[in-house]
Design a protein around this motif. Sequence first.
Motif, mmCIF file in Angstrom:
data_model
loop_
_atom_site.group_PDB
_atom_site.id
_atom_site.type_symbol
_atom_site.label_atom_id
_atom_site.label_comp_id
_atom_site.label_asym_id
_atom_site.label_seq_id
_atom_site.Cartn_x
_atom_site.Cartn_y
_atom_site.Cartn_z
ATOM 1 N N ALA A 187 1.008 -1.313 -0.140
ATOM 2 C CA ALA A 187 0.004 0.194 -0.281
ATOM 3 C C ALA A 187 0.315 1.306 -0.207
ATOM 4 O O ALA A 187 0.405 2.369 -0.623
ATOM 5 N N VAL A 188 1.805 1.000 1.259
ATOM 6 C CA VAL A 188 2.355 2.389 0.723
ATOM 7 C C VAL A 188 3.524 2.681 -0.024
ATOM 8 O O VAL A 188 3.654 3.672 -1.172
ATOM 9 N N GLY A 189 4.048 1.376 -1.140
ATOM 10 C CA GLY A 189 4.698 1.413 -2.179
ATOM 11 C C GLY A 189 4.411 1.755 -3.282
ATOM 12 O O GLY A 189 4.847 3.152 -3.930
ATOM 13 N N ILE A 190 3.101 1.326 -3.556
ATOM 14 C CA ILE A 190 1.992 1.962 -4.377
ATOM 15 C C ILE A 190 1.748 3.617 -4.267
ATOM 16 O O ILE A 190 1.604 3.888 -5.821
ATOM 17 N N CYS A 191 1.135 3.804 -3.268
ATOM 18 C CA CYS A 191 0.339 5.136 -2.490
ATOM 19 C C CYS A 191 1.983 5.890 -3.158
ATOM 20 O O CYS A 191 1.816 7.613 -3.918
ATOM 21 N N GLY A 192 2.645 5.615 -3.265
ATOM 22 C CA GLY A 192 4.474 6.509 -3.237
ATOM 23 C C GLY A 192 4.054 6.619 -4.479
ATOM 24 O O GLY A 192 4.466 7.992 -4.848
ATOM 25 N N LEU A 193 4.320 5.948 -5.372
ATOM 26 C CA LEU A 193 3.974 6.373 -6.652
ATOM 27 C C LEU A 193 3.053 6.969 -7.411
ATOM 28 O O LEU A 193 3.070 7.728 -8.505
ATOM 29 N N ALA A 194 1.913 6.317 -6.670
ATOM 30 C CA ALA A 194 0.866 7.354 -6.940
ATOM 31 C C ALA A 194 1.034 8.933 -6.505
ATOM 32 O O ALA A 194 0.652 9.700 -8.337
ATOM 33 N N ILE A 195 1.360 9.726 -5.741
ATOM 34 C CA ILE A 195 1.519 10.842 -5.849
ATOM 35 C C ILE A 195 3.531 12.061 -5.433
ATOM 36 O O ILE A 195 3.120 12.565 -5.212
ATOM 37 N N GLY A 196 3.931 10.642 -5.923
ATOM 38 C CA GLY A 196 5.375 11.845 -6.710
ATOM 39 C C GLY A 196 6.034 10.955 -5.635
ATOM 40 O O GLY A 196 7.688 12.503 -5.706
ATOM 41 N N LYS A 197 6.518 10.418 -5.075
ATOM 42 C CA LYS A 197 7.414 10.234 -3.687
ATOM 43 C C LYS A 197 8.172 9.148 -3.587
ATOM 44 O O LYS A 197 7.960 8.342 -3.055
ATOM 45 N N PRO A 198 8.827 8.874 -4.088
ATOM 46 C CA PRO A 198 9.917 7.739 -4.777
ATOM 47 C C PRO A 198 10.687 7.263 -3.251
ATOM 48 O O PRO A 198 10.924 5.988 -3.038
ATOM 49 N N GLU A 199 10.784 7.476 -2.551
ATOM 50 C CA GLU A 199 11.147 7.667 -0.627
ATOM 51 C C GLU A 199 10.164 6.591 -0.122
ATOM 52 O O GLU A 199 10.996 5.924 0.581
ATOM 53 N N TYR A 200 8.581 6.644 -0.476
ATOM 54 C CA TYR A 200 8.162 5.913 0.481
ATOM 55 C C TYR A 200 8.310 4.206 -0.079
ATOM 56 O O TYR A 200 8.393 2.807 -0.101
ATOM 57 N N VAL A 201 8.953 4.081 -1.552
ATOM 58 C CA VAL A 201 9.283 3.006 -2.127
ATOM 59 C C VAL A 201 9.921 2.559 -2.309
ATOM 60 O O VAL A 201 10.368 1.203 -1.440
ATOM 61 N N GLU A 202 11.110 2.970 -1.685
ATOM 62 C CA GLU A 202 12.036 2.824 -0.759
ATOM 63 C C GLU A 202 11.782 1.869 -0.279
ATOM 64 O O GLU A 202 12.407 0.832 0.955
ATOM 65 N N MET A 203 11.499 2.606 0.945
ATOM 66 C CA MET A 203 10.652 2.035 2.428
ATOM 67 C C MET A 203 9.828 0.521 1.950
ATOM 68 O O MET A 203 10.855 -0.148 3.031
ATOM 69 N N SER A 204 9.013 1.042 1.331
ATOM 70 C CA SER A 204 8.371 -0.588 0.955
ATOM 71 C C SER A 204 9.398 -1.193 0.313
ATOM 72 O O SER A 204 9.300 -2.492 0.835
ATOM 73 N N VAL A 205 10.200 -1.194 -0.758
ATOM 74 C CA VAL A 205 11.172 -2.351 -1.096
ATOM 75 C C VAL A 205 12.484 -3.311 0.357
ATOM 76 O O VAL A 205 11.512 -4.258 0.671
ATOM 77 N N HIS A 206 13.036 -1.735 1.240
ATOM 78 C CA HIS A 206 14.097 -2.188 1.932
ATOM 79 C C HIS A 206 13.618 -2.141 3.684
ATOM 80 O O HIS A 206 14.353 -2.435 4.186
ATOM 81 N N GLY A 207 12.420 -2.235 3.338
ATOM 82 C CA GLY A 207 12.337 -1.793 5.101
ATOM 83 C C GLY A 207 12.430 -0.453 6.314
ATOM 84 O O GLY A 207 12.885 0.222 4.872
ATOM 85 N N LEU A 208 12.087 -0.217 7.207
ATOM 86 C CA LEU A 208 12.628 1.428 7.473
ATOM 87 C C LEU A 208 14.251 1.437 8.042
ATOM 88 O O LEU A 208 14.224 1.967 7.736
ATOM 89 N N LYS A 209 14.234 -0.092 8.153
ATOM 90 C CA LYS A 209 15.839 0.474 8.693
ATOM 91 C C LYS A 209 16.770 0.145 6.848
ATOM 92 O O LYS A 209 17.858 0.596 7.570
ATOM 93 N N GLY A 210 15.934 -0.279 6.230
ATOM 94 C CA GLY A 210 16.526 -0.732 4.915
ATOM 95 C C GLY A 210 17.974 -1.972 4.383
ATOM 96 O O GLY A 210 18.427 -1.950 3.742
ATOM 97 N N ASP A 211 17.941 -2.777 6.083
ATOM 98 C CA ASP A 211 18.271 -3.741 5.492
ATOM 99 C C ASP A 211 17.490 -4.875 4.728
ATOM 100 O O ASP A 211 18.375 -5.917 4.636
#
Length: 712
Positions: A183-207
């Motif tokens: 949900a967060v990743g798709i919304c991030g793309l829909a509103i043009g905020k790629p940082e939420y796509v990164e969170m969704s792919v890699h997690g809040l810690k990015g690990d």
Amino acid sequence: MLANLNAVLLDQQEIAEISQQLNTKSLMGLSLAKMISETQAYMAKPIEVPGHGEAGGYEHNRHKQNYQYINQAGRLFLITGEEQYAQYTADILTEYADKYLGFGFHIQRNTNPPGRLFHQILNEHVWLLYSSLGYSCIKHWLNEEQVKHIESQLFQPMLDMFTDKYGFDFDRIHNHGLWAVAAVGICGLAIGKPEYVEMSVHGLKGDDVTGGFLAQISQLFAPSGYYMEGPYYHRYAIRPLCLFAEVLHRHRPELDIFNYKDQVIGKTIKAMLATAYPNGVFPALNDASLTMDIKDQGVVVAVSLAYKHYGHDEKLLGMAKIQQQVWLHGCGAALSKAYQDSTNTALPHWPSVELNEGPNGDRGAQGFVRMQSKDGDVSQLVMNYGQHGMGHGHFDTLGISFFNRGQEVLKEYGFGRWVNVEPKFGGRYLDENKSYARQTVAHNAVAVDQACQNNFDVELADSKHGIPHFFESSNQDLQAVSAFAEEFYPGVDQQRSVVLINDDALEAPLLLDVFRLSSDTEHSYDYALQYQGQIVRCTSDYQTHKELAPMGDNFGYQHLWNEAQGKASENNLVSWLQGNSYYSWISASEANDELFFTRVGANDPEFNLRSETSFILRRQAKSTVFANVLETHGYFNEAVEASTNARGKVNQVTVVVSNDIGSVIEVKGEGIDFTVMLSNQRDVSAETQHTIEHNQQTYCWQGSLALEKNRG
């Protein structure tokens, strides 16, 4: 109009391909017609954005319908070009943006944290995912003020809540976590905020370990693709998984998501489909509905996606034949065209398969054994010898279910829940889900000392798993699965070996069930089978009770009425009629065995449980073997007053010998004389030699099992 198209899941070429199927009889054309009809009917109603309500109540369902039609109307705008769909999508999203922050958090509480629309945040994740998809289809049509209002007052507050306030749920490795990251990743793309796509792919810690989509798909699924919560929750988890995977395929191609972790997405789709019964219904493993099937929207998406990205498997065309719909997407367009062009769209016949469990495939497995009779009907046996299944797990290791002739014969009870029936505890899980539905006695297994496996302790159960013994599926007339369960009851080891046998003397595959229990002390063993239908005959000397009493006071027994009981006969037989077929169960009984007929419903003052039937063969012993067969036979048609072969052919089952080397079982009857030899040795292989001397006779075989047909 489409020059600035921001649709997350559709490009211009796909829109054109799908549009060409309007008013056609293709699967895509039929799917479009259905979506248009349903969406038009919903749009005719006044827009309503209600406040809070009970879980499963009117408000809950209205919010659910709203996100469904936001998504559908958005897509139909692109496909049909009709602005009425864009206007509707804009109007309903605007009303949500006007009201969302004023709702506050839901006053009801569940095991999950509350949202502003729903009693649990999971539902709000689903709402955001679908609403974001619909919004992405019309964003280019909106003016700047509308975009700012919807994004700042609705989508951004949701993103903040999901990734900050409820960050712990966002990084949870669970089907809830899958919905959150998608949900967060798709919304991030829909509103043009790629940082939420990164969170969704890699997690809040990015690990890529503690959270995020890559961690989810790495840890939730076994190497076989099996999902530990069972098919019912698998079909729910598969929807965000497939939607977000397709999004990442388009917008983050460098991830090569469809090949990630040895094509785990393709494997898990195939594993889910391979669990289904021949009629498309999913077996009720762990908490589950008895009617959930492959027509579920998540499975429709998965079948279309698998066909597009993982090869043109004809079995998927068979699945599409059952579904009679496709995903309204480029993947669905590919499947629809293939279906239309194909000359072979037979119903799918998935092969027998053993699906290992756990991230490393070393926590047991689930066995799915399928065999066709002479008339083409498929019998399917399911046996559970995997891990517990987290919070939705049932206590039923070595439990089985059996399906043939279009019906489940040895039944699973499923969950204790009335989904979306608000008066029944808001449609949530009832207390009886714990007190009966999850208990061992409800699952076609052996209950020891009238208790539950692992004492109904979730933490203890999570620490254990079944041990696969052998799985044989190469011979179409002799297939089998065997597994062990150690210390699920203190001081008792269990082994179950279940065999399907095809023979010209039989109408349908014969099910042979050999259940060994080993202990140094005496126990009460209850071999329980759940059946449905009308008892036709029984050879035991039983008496019905004029006054009913529960079978016990705990572990599910408190909910079973003792309707009748008596001493079991030497070759105990119970025969019943279910639908148009007769079924006969014949057991190798011992001298003091008792047979009970039970019915669910005791200690159930609110009538939360379904009134279902079972029989229990009870035995007092230290170590023992229950050997039984289930024969399918005959035909009954009340409308034309026809009945054939109401008596089966098998009349005797004998345990010749059973020890640590193997078990030798004889099955006899009219034109039937089988000797079945089963390995009980750990680490058995195709080369393992077995020799058992008994009563001056030697039984020898190689491998896990052997069948001798003695013709006299």
